[in-house]
Design a protein around this motif. Sequence first.
Motif, mmCIF file in Angstrom:
data_model
loop_
_atom_site.group_PDB
_atom_site.id
_atom_site.type_symbol
_atom_site.label_atom_id
_atom_site.label_comp_id
_atom_site.label_asym_id
_atom_site.label_seq_id
_atom_site.Cartn_x
_atom_site.Cartn_y
_atom_site.Cartn_z
ATOM 1 N N PRO A 112 6.025 -21.246 -12.098
ATOM 2 C CA PRO A 112 5.231 -20.415 -13.023
ATOM 3 C C PRO A 112 3.742 -20.416 -12.700
ATOM 4 C CG PRO A 112 6.799 -21.770 -14.235
ATOM 5 C CD PRO A 112 6.826 -22.251 -12.818
ATOM 6 N N LYS A 113 3.289 -21.388 -11.893
ATOM 7 C CA LYS A 113 1.873 -21.464 -11.535
ATOM 8 C C LYS A 113 1.593 -20.864 -10.155
ATOM 9 C CE LYS A 113 1.363 -25.558 -14.436
ATOM 10 N NZ LYS A 113 0.950 -26.979 -14.534
ATOM 11 N N THR A 114 2.574 -20.115 -9.634
ATOM 12 C CA THR A 114 2.403 -19.462 -8.336
ATOM 13 C C THR A 114 1.195 -18.534 -8.350
ATOM 14 O OG1 THR A 114 4.757 -19.554 -7.825
ATOM 15 C CG2 THR A 114 3.479 -17.883 -6.685
ATOM 16 N N GLU A 115 0.432 -18.571 -7.261
ATOM 17 C CA GLU A 115 -0.719 -17.685 -7.137
ATOM 18 C C GLU A 115 -0.267 -16.244 -6.914
ATOM 19 O OE1 GLU A 115 -3.825 -18.418 -7.535
ATOM 20 O OE2 GLU A 115 -3.720 -20.612 -7.609
ATOM 21 N N ASP A 116 -1.076 -15.291 -7.369
ATOM 22 C CA ASP A 116 -0.811 -13.870 -7.128
ATOM 23 C C ASP A 116 -0.666 -13.576 -5.645
ATOM 24 O OD1 ASP A 116 -0.680 -12.387 -9.487
ATOM 25 O OD2 ASP A 116 -2.834 -12.372 -9.733
ATOM 26 N N LEU A 117 0.303 -12.710 -5.312
ATOM 27 C CA LEU A 117 0.287 -12.070 -4.008
ATOM 28 C C LEU A 117 -0.909 -11.123 -4.000
ATOM 29 C CD1 LEU A 117 1.974 -11.509 -1.333
ATOM 30 C CD2 LEU A 117 2.920 -9.554 -2.577
ATOM 31 N N PRO A 118 -1.816 -11.250 -3.038
ATOM 32 C CA PRO A 118 -3.006 -10.379 -3.056
ATOM 33 C C PRO A 118 -2.613 -8.900 -2.963
ATOM 34 C CG PRO A 118 -3.299 -12.194 -1.505
ATOM 35 C CD PRO A 118 -1.853 -12.204 -1.916
ATOM 36 N N ALA A 119 -3.389 -8.053 -3.601
ATOM 37 C CA ALA A 119 -3.174 -6.614 -3.474
ATOM 38 C C ALA A 119 -3.385 -6.202 -2.025
ATOM 39 C CB ALA A 119 -4.137 -5.861 -4.382
ATOM 40 N N PRO A 120 -2.613 -5.228 -1.522
ATOM 41 C CA PRO A 120 -2.779 -4.799 -0.126
ATOM 42 C C PRO A 120 -4.200 -4.333 0.147
ATOM 43 C CG PRO A 120 -0.789 -3.851 -1.074
ATOM 44 C CD PRO A 120 -1.545 -4.464 -2.201
ATOM 45 N N SER A 121 -4.714 -4.711 1.311
ATOM 46 C CA SER A 121 -6.086 -4.309 1.654
ATOM 47 C C SER A 121 -6.157 -3.569 2.992
ATOM 48 C CB SER A 121 -6.997 -5.539 1.701
ATOM 49 O OG SER A 121 -6.520 -6.491 2.637
ATOM 50 N N THR A 122 -5.220 -3.837 3.909
ATOM 51 C CA THR A 122 -5.225 -3.163 5.210
ATOM 52 C C THR A 122 -4.171 -2.064 5.231
ATOM 53 O OG1 THR A 122 -3.565 -4.623 6.209
ATOM 54 C CG2 THR A 122 -5.873 -5.358 6.281
ATOM 55 N N ALA A 124 -1.815 -1.726 7.363
ATOM 56 C CA ALA A 124 -0.516 -2.351 7.637
ATOM 57 C C ALA A 124 0.097 -2.890 6.348
ATOM 58 C CB ALA A 124 -0.678 -3.464 8.662
ATOM 59 N N GLU A 125 -0.700 -3.537 5.522
ATOM 60 C CA GLU A 125 -0.189 -4.075 4.264
ATOM 61 C C GLU A 125 0.208 -2.959 3.313
ATOM 62 O OE1 GLU A 125 -2.609 -8.332 3.972
ATOM 63 O OE2 GLU A 125 -3.393 -6.550 2.949
ATOM 64 N N LYS A 126 -0.535 -1.860 3.331
ATOM 65 C CA LYS A 126 -0.236 -0.751 2.435
ATOM 66 C C LYS A 126 1.064 -0.034 2.806
ATOM 67 C CE LYS A 126 -5.072 0.088 1.206
ATOM 68 N NZ LYS A 126 -6.226 1.010 1.296
ATOM 69 N N LEU A 127 1.512 -0.198 4.044
ATOM 70 C CA LEU A 127 2.751 0.440 4.493
ATOM 71 C C LEU A 127 3.954 -0.488 4.434
ATOM 72 C CD1 LEU A 127 1.532 2.512 7.573
ATOM 73 C CD2 LEU A 127 2.534 3.402 5.469
ATOM 74 N N ALA A 128 3.746 -1.738 4.041
ATOM 75 C CA ALA A 128 4.806 -2.741 4.115
ATOM 76 C C ALA A 128 5.387 -3.049 2.741
ATOM 77 C CB ALA A 128 4.253 -4.021 4.733
ATOM 78 N N VAL A 129 6.623 -3.590 2.756
ATOM 79 C CA VAL A 129 7.177 -4.244 1.577
ATOM 80 C C VAL A 129 6.788 -5.717 1.689
ATOM 81 C CG1 VAL A 129 9.250 -4.861 0.296
ATOM 82 C CG2 VAL A 129 9.123 -2.646 1.464
ATOM 83 N N ARG A 130 6.065 -6.204 0.696
ATOM 84 C CA ARG A 130 5.554 -7.570 0.721
ATOM 85 C C ARG A 130 6.078 -8.325 -0.499
ATOM 86 N NH1 ARG A 130 0.398 -7.095 -0.665
ATOM 87 N NH2 ARG A 130 -0.439 -8.933 0.407
#
Length: 574
Positions: A112-122, A124-130
């Motif tokens: 429950p204390k897991t850090e957020d997955l960062p929002a896509p910034s590049t 490559a990240e915007k085109l991926a399933v993360r």
Amino acid sequence: MLNIKKRKIAAVIAMILGSSMLTACGGDDGVNGTNGASGVDGTNGTNGENLKPAAKLTRVATVPVGAEITGMFLTDNDELFFNVQHPSDLSGNETPAQVGVVTGFDWSTLDPKTEDLPAPSTDAEKLAVRVVAGNYQVLGQAGDTLNNQLPHGLGSISTADQTTKIKQSQDPDFNAFVPTSANGDTGFLFTAWEDRPGAMSRIELTKEDSGSWTIGDAINVDFSAVLGTIINCFGTLSPWNTPLTSEENYEAENTAQWNNTAYLDGYPSYPDVKNLQTYLASSTLPNPYDYGYIVEVTNPTSTSPTPVKHFTLGRVAHENSVVMPDWKTVYTTDDGSNKAFYKFVATNAGDLSAGTLYAAKLTQDATSDPAKAGFNIQWIELGSSNNTQIKTWINSYNGITETDYIEGETSYITQTEIDDWATNGTGDDRYAFLETLRAAKAKGATTEFRKMEGVVINYDGVASGAVPFMYVAMSSVGKGMVDSEGDIQLDSSAYCGAVYRFGVQTDFNVNRMEPVVVGGAYNADGDENGNKCDVNAISNPDNLAVMDDGRVLIGEDTSKHINNTMWIYNPKGE
């Protein structure tokens, strides 16, 4: 004598001092003595306490730009299936819709204390399933033939005899995994395709030791026996392990337009109705009252699964009907603007073919703040019937065609008929089941909901009382919910959507709904990246899934975030 004594004393002292005295005098070193035993080690200290509070809302996945997250389904082993629906392009890179599963991770173990997955910034990240943990395995993309088992491709909409392709869908929605082994490592994945006509694929899956899944047989469910389907949207698995797919007929209350050749912007539109006619290879326009229901896929593991339309749950733009642990009480929502919320109680447990349909009447708390305003619920009875009787009523409207259409009139049930039934008890209960929204409004139910996206529960949690809640996503708190009329009068600060919670009583009734997650402020100009809703808050929530510990997965269907996000809401978070 005195001197002699002094020498003897010196000698004795020399003997006592031993080698140290001899060394000091320049003699040879003596032999070192044996070291004493080591002392016992001290007890280890305890680890420090992690005082970071559990997160209330955590980003756990993102999908390619333009794609919606659909079909979230948690298996009994806490494995997560979800789809990438209708992705669009970024810098000219187009990707087909995908059906997939997260491998290598048990979602019940997510801290429950897991850090957020960062929002896509590049790019490559915007085109991926993360995903925050594990890996996303694509089981199939729209158009895949799956070893030539689907000649027109996964998600293809074909004629009932499968000989002709009508269109290719990019809209995989609801998933349900029906296990065929005790450990859940084999089974069938059913995926609804939200199109006009509708469709549903079934893929046989086997989980390997590596954690990945392999594909076996693949088929399309044959809906010709129920005259086809339209807009197969979010759904659920019944307690007796049959998929329940929802016909999201947005035009259910606009039946008068069904045979209007100029009705081109509807959902379905007139061209969609003609595609349905092509599916059926019929010379006559389909009957509108055959569409807009919950469809149960019985015998799901057989060679030929058998669909059954349950007219008893009403004709609306259905989203995810959920069957409660009594196997009798069912809740269902109506997507769109100015819609109602329904409850069905079956006559017999495990049989949805007969029962009584109700619509909700709300009383709002004394506040217009969407983050605070809850609602008390009363249930208004609409009617009682069974599939056989309702089908007889439906068939009485067969044979109506485009030539019967007259502008400003209707070839089907009139408002006068509905009003007379609601006020004076004239006629039979066909209006409750064929014109459900109009009937609910005439009976005084609340018909102001905006984008109510389907109710969900954790079945075991509700059955045991460990998680006694039902949840629903309100994709947009707008239209009739934010005016100054009727039962719902909120301000417009929740344009980015909200998630509501219902407390489930011991008899599986619900009489109260309250907001638990509300989207941030709406910015029409967008932030520096183009996000019109706060990137760190929900935007247009849609599919939901409730975990065993009460946490809630929230999938987005939004154009107000550059990348749609999957969140986990933790009711125990700070």
